[in-house]
Write a protein that holds these residues in place. Structure first.
Motif, PDB file in Angstrom:
ATOM      1  N   ILE A  40       0.829  -1.206   0.000  1.00 47.15           N
ATOM      2  CA  ILE A  40       0.000   0.000   0.000  1.00 47.15           C
ATOM      3  C   ILE A  40       0.863   1.256   0.000  1.00 47.15           C
ATOM      4  CG2 ILE A  40      -1.620   1.371   1.392  1.00 47.15           C
ATOM      5  CD1 ILE A  40      -2.852  -1.336   2.289  1.00 47.15           C
ATOM      6  N   PHE A  41       1.882   1.281   0.855  1.00 47.74           N
ATOM      7  CA  PHE A  41       2.732   2.474   0.924  1.00 47.74           C
ATOM      8  C   PHE A  41       3.613   2.612  -0.321  1.00 47.74           C
ATOM      9  CE2 PHE A  41       1.440   2.779   5.314  1.00 47.74           C
ATOM     10  CZ  PHE A  41       1.516   4.132   5.570  1.00 47.74           C
ATOM     11  N   ALA A  42       3.990   1.495  -0.949  1.00 47.77           N
ATOM     12  CA  ALA A  42       4.765   1.561  -2.190  1.00 47.77           C
ATOM     13  C   ALA A  42       3.919   2.177  -3.307  1.00 47.77           C
ATOM     14  CB  ALA A  42       5.241   0.172  -2.593  1.00 47.77           C
ATOM     15  N   ILE A  43       2.657   1.799  -3.368  1.00 52.38           N
ATOM     16  CA  ILE A  43       1.751   2.373  -4.374  1.00 52.38           C
ATOM     17  C   ILE A  43       1.554   3.869  -4.123  1.00 52.38           C
ATOM     18  CG2 ILE A  43      -0.634   2.363  -5.221  1.00 52.38           C
ATOM     19  CD1 ILE A  43      -0.656  -0.684  -4.657  1.00 52.38           C
ATOM     20  N   ILE A  44       1.343   4.226  -2.859  1.00 54.02           N
ATOM     21  CA  ILE A  44       1.183   5.644  -2.504  1.00 54.02           C
ATOM     22  C   ILE A  44       2.433   6.437  -2.901  1.00 54.02           C
ATOM     23  CG2 ILE A  44       0.985   7.272  -0.576  1.00 54.02           C
ATOM     24  CD1 ILE A  44      -0.718   5.144   0.867  1.00 54.02           C
ATOM     25  N   ALA A  45       3.608   5.865  -2.622  1.00 49.42           N
ATOM     26  CA  ALA A  45       4.871   6.544  -2.949  1.00 49.42           C
ATOM     27  C   ALA A  45       5.006   6.732  -4.454  1.00 49.42           C
ATOM     28  CB  ALA A  45       6.057   5.740  -2.417  1.00 49.42           C
ATOM     29  N   ALA A  46       4.741   5.682  -5.222  1.00 44.29           N
ATOM     30  CA  ALA A  46       4.894   5.753  -6.677  1.00 44.29           C
ATOM     31  C   ALA A  46       3.919   6.761  -7.289  1.00 44.29           C
ATOM     32  CB  ALA A  46       4.681   4.369  -7.293  1.00 44.29           C
ATOM     33  N   VAL A  47       2.648   6.655  -6.900  1.00 40.84           N
ATOM     34  CA  VAL A  47       1.635   7.573  -7.447  1.00 40.84           C
ATOM     35  C   VAL A  47       1.933   9.013  -7.031  1.00 40.84           C
ATOM     36  CG1 VAL A  47      -0.810   8.206  -7.397  1.00 40.84           C
ATOM     37  CG2 VAL A  47      -0.147   5.789  -7.573  1.00 40.84           C
ATOM     38  N   GLY A  48       2.266   9.199  -5.748  1.00 42.93           N
ATOM     39  CA  GLY A  48       2.541  10.543  -5.244  1.00 42.93           C
ATOM     40  C   GLY A  48       3.711  11.201  -5.944  1.00 42.93           C
ATOM     41  N   LEU A  49       4.800  10.464  -6.123  1.00 42.11           N
ATOM     42  CA  LEU A  49       6.001  11.040  -6.728  1.00 42.11           C
ATOM     43  C   LEU A  49       5.835  11.279  -8.225  1.00 42.11           C
ATOM     44  CD1 LEU A  49       8.785   9.045  -4.834  1.00 42.11           C
ATOM     45  CD2 LEU A  49       8.173  11.451  -4.553  1.00 42.11           C
ATOM     46  N   ILE A  50       5.166  10.363  -8.925  1.00 44.72           N
ATOM     47  CA  ILE A  50       4.927  10.560 -10.369  1.00 44.72           C
ATOM     48  C   ILE A  50       4.049  11.791 -10.601  1.00 44.72           C
ATOM     49  CG2 ILE A  50       3.785   9.594 -12.408  1.00 44.72           C
ATOM     50  CD1 ILE A  50       4.708   6.804 -11.375  1.00 44.72           C
ATOM     51  N   LEU A  51       2.971  11.893  -9.822  1.00 50.98           N
ATOM     52  CA  LEU A  51       2.094  13.071  -9.957  1.00 50.98           C
ATOM     53  C   LEU A  51       2.828  14.351  -9.568  1.00 50.98           C
ATOM     54  CD1 LEU A  51      -1.302  11.707  -8.534  1.00 50.98           C
ATOM     55  CD2 LEU A  51      -0.712  12.149 -10.932  1.00 50.98           C
ATOM     56  N   LEU A 100       6.644  20.315 -12.690  1.00 47.33           N
ATOM     57  CA  LEU A 100       7.240  20.768 -13.956  1.00 47.33           C
ATOM     58  C   LEU A 100       6.359  21.765 -14.697  1.00 47.33           C
ATOM     59  CD1 LEU A 100       8.814  17.449 -15.340  1.00 47.33           C
ATOM     60  CD2 LEU A 100      10.015  19.474 -14.500  1.00 47.33           C
ATOM     61  N   GLN A 101       5.074  21.802 -14.371  1.00 48.59           N
ATOM     62  CA  GLN A 101       4.164  22.715 -15.047  1.00 48.59           C
ATOM     63  C   GLN A 101       3.978  24.041 -14.306  1.00 48.59           C
ATOM     64  OE1 GLN A 101       0.432  20.723 -16.022  1.00 48.59           O
ATOM     65  NE2 GLN A 101       1.522  18.801 -16.400  1.00 48.59           N
ATOM     66  N   GLN A 102       4.576  24.166 -13.112  1.00 43.11           N
ATOM     67  CA  GLN A 102       4.379  25.370 -12.312  1.00 43.11           C
ATOM     68  C   GLN A 102       5.415  26.441 -12.651  1.00 43.11           C
ATOM     69  OE1 GLN A 102       1.494  25.313 -10.444  1.00 43.11           O
ATOM     70  NE2 GLN A 102       1.442  23.345 -11.522  1.00 43.11           N
ATOM     71  N   LYS A 103       4.957  27.707 -12.618  1.00 42.96           N
ATOM     72  CA  LYS A 103       5.875  28.813 -12.896  1.00 42.96           C
ATOM     73  C   LYS A 103       6.830  29.036 -11.724  1.00 42.96           C
ATOM     74  CE  LYS A 103       3.948  32.793 -13.858  1.00 42.96           C
ATOM     75  NZ  LYS A 103       3.544  34.136 -14.352  1.00 42.96           N
ATOM     76  N   ASN A 104       6.341  28.882 -10.488  1.00 45.77           N
ATOM     77  CA  ASN A 104       7.173  29.009  -9.285  1.00 45.77           C
ATOM     78  C   ASN A 104       7.069  27.712  -8.476  1.00 45.77           C
ATOM     79  OD1 ASN A 104       7.964  31.822  -9.643  1.00 45.77           O
ATOM     80  ND2 ASN A 104       5.801  32.285  -9.270  1.00 45.77           N
ATOM     81  N   PRO A 105       7.788  26.663  -8.903  1.00 41.27           N
ATOM     82  CA  PRO A 105       7.637  25.347  -8.259  1.00 41.27           C
ATOM     83  C   PRO A 105       8.270  25.312  -6.870  1.00 41.27           C
ATOM     84  CG  PRO A 105       9.412  25.271  -9.861  1.00 41.27           C
ATOM     85  CD  PRO A 105       8.789  26.635  -9.984  1.00 41.27           C
ATOM     86  N   VAL A 106       7.772  24.402  -6.044  1.00 37.44           N
ATOM     87  CA  VAL A 106       8.350  24.242  -4.705  1.00 37.44           C
ATOM     88  C   VAL A 106       9.706  23.542  -4.772  1.00 37.44           C
ATOM     89  CG1 VAL A 106       6.183  24.296  -3.428  1.00 37.44           C
ATOM     90  CG2 VAL A 106       6.984  22.133  -4.375  1.00 37.44           C
TER      91      VAL A 106
END
Length: 521
Positions: free
Chosen positions: A237-248, A254-260
Motif C-alpha cells: 500500500i505504501f509503495a503504491i502511494i509513494a509511486a503515485v505521489g512522486l509521479i504526480l 514541472l508545469q508550475q511557474k514558481n515550483p516548490v
C-alpha cells in the motif's frame, strides 16, 4: 545591519558557524541507532515498536529536504536557517524528556521537520561565501559534516548509551544548538539572491504530493525488511502511494511557474550527473557504516562502544583527506577524482569481505579506513561540479536537491544491502549444511575431536556427542554470517566499480589557473 554589509566576515568563520548546526543534525540521523535497545527497555516498548523512533525522523526529514529551497525563499535563507536550528534544539530537548514511546515518536517527527533544512542551508550558505575558484575548499568544509557525522554517530551513541543515559543523545544538542544559533545570527548575512522573496501563492498541491510521495517511500525503505517487503500488504500500500505521489508530483511541479522544487535543474548535465554520484556517495557511506558494526557485534562479540570505535579511525582518515581533495579539485578534472574515489572505496569494500573468524580489531580499523578514504574524492568533486553552473538565486534549491539525493541514496543503500545480507545468510547456511553429513570426512573428524575434548572434561559420551554437534552448528552459523557479509560488501564493491567507469564520461569542469590576488569584496 548596514554595518554587516560593510564588514565582510571571513568565510571560514561563517563555515564553522553553519557547519556546527548541520553536524549536529547529520549526527542525529545515526546516533540514535545504537540506543534503540536502551530506549525500548526504558519506555516499556518492543524492539519492533522502537524502530519508529528512527522511521519518524527519517520520514519528516525526507519530506522537508527538497522543500527547504522554497522555504528559504519564503522566509529568507538566514531566517529559515535560524528557525531550523532553534526548532531542532527545542525538539531535541523534548525528545530527551519524553516519558512514553508515542511521545518520543511525535517529538522525533517534529525534530526531523525542523532539522531537515539544516544540511541544504549550510551547503548553500558556504557555497555563496566562497569565490568560484575556492568552491573545492568550500565543499571540503561541508563534507566534514556530511561525511564525518555519520561515521562518528554510532561511536558517540555507543559511548553515551553504555555509560550514561540514552536521553543525553538528545540533551547534548541543546547547548550546541544555542551556540550555533548565536553564531549564525551574528556572522551570516544573506546576499540579495537569498533574502526573503514575495510569494504570490503557495503551491499546496505540489507540497502535498511531494510530502505524500517521499513520506511513503521512506516508510517503505525503512520498514520493508522488517515487514518482509512485498509479501506485506502494509508495504504494498505504501509503495503504491509513494509511486503515485512522486509521479504526480513530478508532472505537477514541472508545469508550475514558481515550483516548490526546481526539477528543471536536472536539465543541466553538470548538475544531474554529479547528483547521481552523490546519490551513490550516500549509498556507499550509509550502507557500509551500517554493515560493519553489525558484523563485529553479531559475529565477533563487540559491544556498542567497541563497534563504534572500529568506525572512528576511518573518520580521521576522511578528515585528513578533505582539505587535500579540496585543493586537488582545481588541478585535476572532477570526473577523474570521482572515478579514483569510487575505485578506492570499492577496494575497501572488497577487502572487508576477506575477514575471517580470527580477524582482529586492528584489521577492521584498517579496512574501514580504506572504505572511507575514497569518500572525499567522491563528495567534493561531485559537489563542486554540481554547483559549477548553478546561478546564485538557485543555490538553495540546488542544495536541497543534492541533500535529498544523498539521503535517499543512504536509505535505498541500507534497504538493498540489508536485503542482500539476509538473502545471502540463507544461501550460505544452506550451502554449508550440505557438508554436515556422515559421508564428509572433515565433519566426522571435527565431531570426533570435539567429542573427545568434551569427554576429557568428564562429560558422558552420548551427551558429549550432542554438545559437539551443537558446537559445530554454532560455528557453521558464524561462518555463514561472515560469508553473507562478504557477499554484501562485494555487492557494494561491484556497484562502485561500475560507477567508476561511468564517472569517466561525466562533463569536464574548467580548472582554475593561478591568477593575481583579487581584492576582497
Amino acid at each position: 545591519m548596514s554595518d554587516d554589509a560593510l564588514k565582510p566576515v571571513n568565510p571560514l568563520l561563517i563555515s564553522t558557524a553553519v557547519s556546527l548546526a548541520a553536524f549536529m543534525e547529520v549526527l542525529d540521523t545515526t546516533i540514535a541507532n545504537v540506543a534503540l535497545s536502551h530506549i525500548s527497555g526504558s519506555l516499556g516498548a518492543s524492539s519492533e515498536e522502537s524502530t519508529w523512533v528512527l522511521t519518524s525522523y527519517l520520514v519528516a526529514n525526507g519530506i522537508i529536504l527538497p522543500l527547504s529551497g522554497w522555504l528559504s525563499a519564503l522566509m529568507g535563507r538566514k531566517n529559515f536557517f535560524i528557525f531550523c536550528i532553534l526548532g531542532f534544539t527545542l525538539t531535541s530537548f523534548l525528545c530527551g524528556i519524553a516519558t512514553s514511546l508515542p511521545m518520543l515518536i511525535v517529538f522525533r517527527l517534529l525534530q526531523g521537520l525542523t532539522g531537515g533544512g539544516l544540511q541544504p542551508s549550510q551547503q548553500a550558505i558556504i557555497k555563496d561565501s566562497f569565490p568560484a575558484e575556492k568552491l573545492g575548499m568550500a565543499f571540503a568544509i561541508t563534507g566534514i559534516t556530511t561525511v564525518l557525522a555519520p561515521i562518528l554517530g554510532p561511536t558517540l551513541g555507543g559511548v553515551i548509551t553504555d555509560n550514561f543515559s540514552w536521553r543525553w543523545i538528545f540533551f547534548m544538542n541543546v547547548p550546541v544548538g544555542l551556540l550555533a544559533a548565536f553564531l549564525v545570527n551574528n556572522l551570516v548575512v544573506d546576499p540579495p539572491s537569498a533574502r526573503k522573496q514575495k510569494v504570490d501563492s503557495i503551491d499546496y498541491i505540489g507540497l502535498s504530493l511531494i510530502a505524500l510521495g517521499l513520506g511513503a517511500l521512506q516508510i517503505v525503505l525503512d520498514k520493508g525488511q522488517q515487514e518482509d517487503w512485498f509479501d506485506s500488504s502494509f508495504i504494498v500500500i505504501f509503495a503504491i502511494i509513494a509511486a503515485v505521489g512522486l509521479i504526480l508530483a513530478v508532472f505537477w511541479v514541472l508545469q508550475q511557474k514558481n515550483p516548490v522544487v526546481e526539477l528543471k535543474l536536472f536539465s543541466i548535465p553538470s548538475f544531474s550527473l554529479p547528483c547521481l554520484m552523490i546519490f551513490f556517495v550516500g549509498f556507499a557511506l550509509y550502507s557500509s557504516a551500517m554493515l560493519l558494526p553489525m558484523l563485529v557485534q553479531t559475529s565477533f562479540g563487540y559491544d556498542a562502544t567497541l563497534s563504534g570505535l572500529v568506525l572512528s579511525p576511518g573518520g580521521i582518515a576522511t578528515l585528513v583527506m578533505m582539505p587535500i581533495v579540496g585543493k586537488l579539485v582545481n588541478k585535476i578534472q572532477a570526473k577523474y577524482l570521482i572515478s579514483f574515489g569510487m575505485l578506492i572505496s570499492a577496494v575497501g569494500m572488497w577487502a572487508t569481505g576477506l575477514v575471517t573468524p580470527q580477524t582482529g580489531y586492528g584489521t577492521f580499523v584498517l579496512v574501514r579506513a580504506l572504505q572511507t578514504v575514497g569518500i572525499p574524492f567522491l563528495f567534493i568533486p561531485a559537489s563542486t561540479l554540481a554547483f559549477s553552473k548553478i546561478p546564485p538565486e538557485s543555490s538553495s534549491n540546488a542544495s536541497a536537491i543534492v541533500s535529498l539525493m544523498r539521503n535517499l541514496g543512504g536509505s535505498i543503500g541500507i534497504a538493498l544491502v540489508t536485503n542482500k545480507l539476509i538473502h545471502s545468510q540463507q544461501i550460505e547456511q544452506a550451502h554449508l549444511v550440505q557438508h554436515l553429513t556422515t559421508a564428509d570426512p572433515g565433519y566426522q573428524s571435527a565431531i570426533a575431536n570435539y567429542t573427545q575434548s568434551i569427554m576429557n572434561l568428564g562429560v558422558p559420551a552420548v551427551q558429549a556427542s550432542k554438545m559437539a554437534i551443537a558446537k559445530i552448528y554454532q560455528e557453521l552459523i558464524q561462518q555463514a554470517n561472515i560469508l553473507a557479509y562478504r557477499d554484501a560488501y562485494n555487492f557494494v564493491a561491484i556497484i562502485l566499480v561500475v560507477l567508476a567507469i561511468i564517472a569517466l564520461f561525466m562533463p569536464s569542469n574548467s580548472l582554475q589557473k593561478k591568477s593575481a590576488p583579487m581584492a576582497s569584496h
